[in-house]
Motif scaffolding. Structure first.
Motif, mmCIF file in Angstrom:
data_model
loop_
_atom_site.group_PDB
_atom_site.id
_atom_site.type_symbol
_atom_site.label_atom_id
_atom_site.label_comp_id
_atom_site.label_asym_id
_atom_site.label_seq_id
_atom_site.Cartn_x
_atom_site.Cartn_y
_atom_site.Cartn_z
ATOM 1 N N LEU A 1 -6.048 15.541 4.422
ATOM 2 C CA LEU A 1 -4.993 14.544 4.286
ATOM 3 C C LEU A 1 -5.589 13.150 4.131
ATOM 4 C CD1 LEU A 1 -1.900 14.851 4.298
ATOM 5 C CD2 LEU A 1 -1.923 14.115 6.696
ATOM 6 N N TYR A 2 -5.039 12.389 3.179
ATOM 7 C CA TYR A 2 -5.460 11.012 2.939
ATOM 8 C C TYR A 2 -4.526 10.066 3.689
ATOM 9 C CZ TYR A 2 -8.052 13.168 -0.880
ATOM 10 O OH TYR A 2 -8.893 13.973 -1.613
ATOM 11 N N TYR A 3 -5.116 9.051 4.323
ATOM 12 C CA TYR A 3 -4.362 8.048 5.069
ATOM 13 C C TYR A 3 -4.561 6.691 4.388
ATOM 14 C CZ TYR A 3 -3.630 11.332 8.938
ATOM 15 O OH TYR A 3 -3.246 12.408 9.710
ATOM 16 N N LEU A 4 -3.462 6.100 3.949
ATOM 17 C CA LEU A 4 -3.486 4.784 3.315
ATOM 18 C C LEU A 4 -2.882 3.764 4.277
ATOM 19 C CD1 LEU A 4 -3.607 2.684 1.018
ATOM 20 C CD2 LEU A 4 -1.513 3.702 0.087
ATOM 21 N N PHE A 5 -3.718 2.876 4.810
ATOM 22 C CA PHE A 5 -3.256 1.784 5.666
ATOM 23 C C PHE A 5 -2.970 0.569 4.789
ATOM 24 C CE2 PHE A 5 -5.223 4.630 8.519
ATOM 25 C CZ PHE A 5 -4.673 4.402 9.779
ATOM 26 N N TYR A 6 -1.906 -0.149 5.106
ATOM 27 C CA TYR A 6 -1.523 -1.302 4.295
ATOM 28 C C TYR A 6 -0.770 -2.310 5.167
ATOM 29 C CZ TYR A 6 3.093 0.924 4.284
ATOM 30 O OH TYR A 6 4.278 1.500 4.671
ATOM 31 N N SER A 7 -0.722 -3.551 4.678
ATOM 32 C CA SER A 7 0.051 -4.593 5.350
ATOM 33 C C SER A 7 1.261 -4.937 4.501
ATOM 34 C CB SER A 7 -0.805 -5.841 5.564
ATOM 35 O OG SER A 7 -1.886 -5.562 6.425
ATOM 36 N N SER B 1 -3.187 14.011 -1.879
ATOM 37 C CA SER B 1 -3.964 13.624 -3.065
ATOM 38 C C SER B 1 -4.295 12.139 -2.971
ATOM 39 C CB SER B 1 -3.160 13.887 -4.338
ATOM 40 O OG SER B 1 -3.707 13.185 -5.449
ATOM 41 N N PRO B 2 -5.445 11.721 -3.481
ATOM 42 C CA PRO B 2 -5.756 10.281 -3.471
ATOM 43 C C PRO B 2 -4.801 9.461 -4.333
ATOM 44 C CG PRO B 2 -7.400 11.512 -4.720
ATOM 45 C CD PRO B 2 -6.562 12.518 -4.029
ATOM 46 N N MET C 1 -4.832 5.052 -16.781
ATOM 47 C CA MET C 1 -3.877 4.096 -16.245
ATOM 48 C C MET C 1 -3.842 4.188 -14.708
ATOM 49 S SD MET C 1 -2.439 2.165 -18.460
ATOM 50 C CE MET C 1 -0.972 1.627 -17.592
ATOM 51 N N PRO C 2 -3.879 3.056 -14.007
ATOM 52 C CA PRO C 2 -3.755 3.081 -12.548
ATOM 53 C C PRO C 2 -2.408 3.656 -12.119
ATOM 54 C CG PRO C 2 -4.570 0.959 -13.305
ATOM 55 C CD PRO C 2 -4.106 1.697 -14.524
ATOM 56 N N THR C 3 -2.404 4.262 -10.938
ATOM 57 C CA THR C 3 -1.203 4.892 -10.395
ATOM 58 C C THR C 3 -0.674 4.068 -9.228
ATOM 59 O OG1 THR C 3 -2.008 7.093 -10.999
ATOM 60 C CG2 THR C 3 -0.278 6.979 -9.319
ATOM 61 N N GLU C 4 0.622 3.786 -9.236
ATOM 62 C CA GLU C 4 1.202 3.027 -8.123
ATOM 63 C C GLU C 4 1.288 3.906 -6.876
ATOM 64 O OE1 GLU C 4 5.287 0.646 -6.891
ATOM 65 O OE2 GLU C 4 4.728 0.769 -9.012
ATOM 66 N N CYS C 5 0.927 3.314 -5.737
ATOM 67 C CA CYS C 5 0.950 4.034 -4.462
ATOM 68 C C CYS C 5 2.110 3.581 -3.567
ATOM 69 C CB CYS C 5 -0.363 3.816 -3.702
ATOM 70 S SG CYS C 5 -1.827 4.396 -4.544
ATOM 71 N N ILE C 6 2.162 2.285 -3.304
ATOM 72 C CA ILE C 6 3.128 1.727 -2.352
ATOM 73 C C ILE C 6 3.667 0.414 -2.890
ATOM 74 C CG2 ILE C 6 3.366 0.625 -0.068
ATOM 75 C CD1 ILE C 6 3.146 3.521 0.371
ATOM 76 N N HIS C 7 4.971 0.218 -2.790
ATOM 77 C CA HIS C 7 5.546 -1.118 -2.942
ATOM 78 C C HIS C 7 6.498 -1.328 -1.770
ATOM 79 C CE1 HIS C 7 8.637 1.394 -4.961
ATOM 80 N NE2 HIS C 7 9.485 0.511 -4.478
#
Length: 312
Positions: A204-210, A228-229, A171-177
């Motif tokens: 460290l993992y960096y997640l860029f988002y708009s 963690s990813p 199952m996919p894991t939610e990251c950001i809402h």
């Protein structure tokens, strides 16, 4: 009188020359840049028949290639060709992209394409998904970051099979809402977080988002970090790092990270067409700096924002 007429003719001729030798801003939304062997390859949203490709050796002089990198009919999808990402894996080139509000991954022997699929089918997740980004971790594992349309645009991650044929079944894991504040300035009932890009610095993992609807003038870019990813993700307190406050342009967002041949870090993204019109969004880049502290802080380099242009 004759002298005045002659001057007017000369001035008109000079204006014609300027028009003929001028430049136009490239108009690709959701852009991405892939760099290899001294060449930058630019792709993005904008053609209903697939994905255009532009190339440059210096990020200043760009050439548009007549053949689409991916064309409708050669791979999955009939409409809504959005948000491509190109990467190299096992000596081949892959394009992850959106079509028909699903995600597909096509293959090519060249970054110019053509990217095709033998089996023209999407990734087998349920529901609608957009904005894919494939991240290869330092241990070789592959992850598909993407957006699911579920009570808003929400960013998820799933493990990919090693052959890139599909997700691995978990199952996919939610990251950001999107949360109240800069991520939802309109107070929308359908909050938007989208356009994920992931990189790793040290451990460290960096997640860029708009965040915000892309039509909102406050569409902007932030980032979050995790060990963690899969997360959990901690938002950077200084978000957003790219916005109309430091670009001067409405709707600044949805792009990708890339490094120059000299190692400088940049973010490529789009803006609205003008202050009053979303229109055909314009493609821009901006420089980023990485601090020496732990954890590293990423910020915009002042004075580096500019649009990408092509000769007329």
């Amino acid at each position: 009188m004759k002298k005045q007429v002659l001057i007017l003719i000369l001035l008109a001729g000079m204006n014609v020359v300027r028009a003929q030798t001028g430049k136009d801003t490239i108009r690709l939304a959701d852009p991405t840049i892939f760099y290899e062997d001294h060449t930058y390859y630019l792709y993005g949203t904008g053609n209903p028949e697939g994905f255009e490709v532009y190339t440059s050796h210096d990020m200043k002089h760009w050439k548009r290639h007549e053949q689409l990198a991916l064309s409708k009919g050669n791979s999955y999808g009939s409409k809504g060709f959005w948000a491509p990402q190109v990467f190299r894996y096992r000596q081949k080139y892959y394009m992850a992209y959106t079509a028909d509000e699903h995600i597909a991954i096509a293959l090519s022997n060249s970054p110019l394409g053509p990217f095709t699929q033998r089996l023209q089918q999407p990734v087998s997740e349920q529901g609608k998904q957009i904005d894919p980004f494939v991240f290869k971790d330092t241990d070789g594992k592959l992850y598909l970051y993407h957006v699911r349309l579920d009570r808003g645009n929400r960013i998820y991650v799933a493990r990919l099979k090693d052959d890139l044929s599909d997700i691995d079944g978990q199952m996919p894991t939610e990251c950001i809402h999107a949360e109240p504040g800069w991520e939802n300035t309109a107070g929308s009932d359908w909050p938007v977080s989208e356009g994920p890009t992931v990189t790793k610095m040290g451990n460290l993992y960096y997640l860029f988002y708009s965040a915000n609807d892309f039509r909102n003038i406050n569409y902007a870019v932030g980032y979050a970090t995790s060990t963690s990813p899969f997360g959990p993700w901690t938002r950077y307190a200084g978000n957003p790092i790219v916005s109309r406050k430091n670009t001067g342009q409405n709707g600044s967002g949805h792009g990708d990270l890339f490094s120059t041949n000299g190692g400088a870090l940049y973010y490529v993204f789009h803006t609205h067409s003008s202050d009053s019109d979303v229109g055909r969004r314009k493609t821009a880049i901006i420089g980023l700096s990485v601090s020496r502290q732990e954890p590293a802080v990423i910020s915009v380099v002042p004075g580096t924002f500019r649009y990408l242009e092509i000769e007329r």
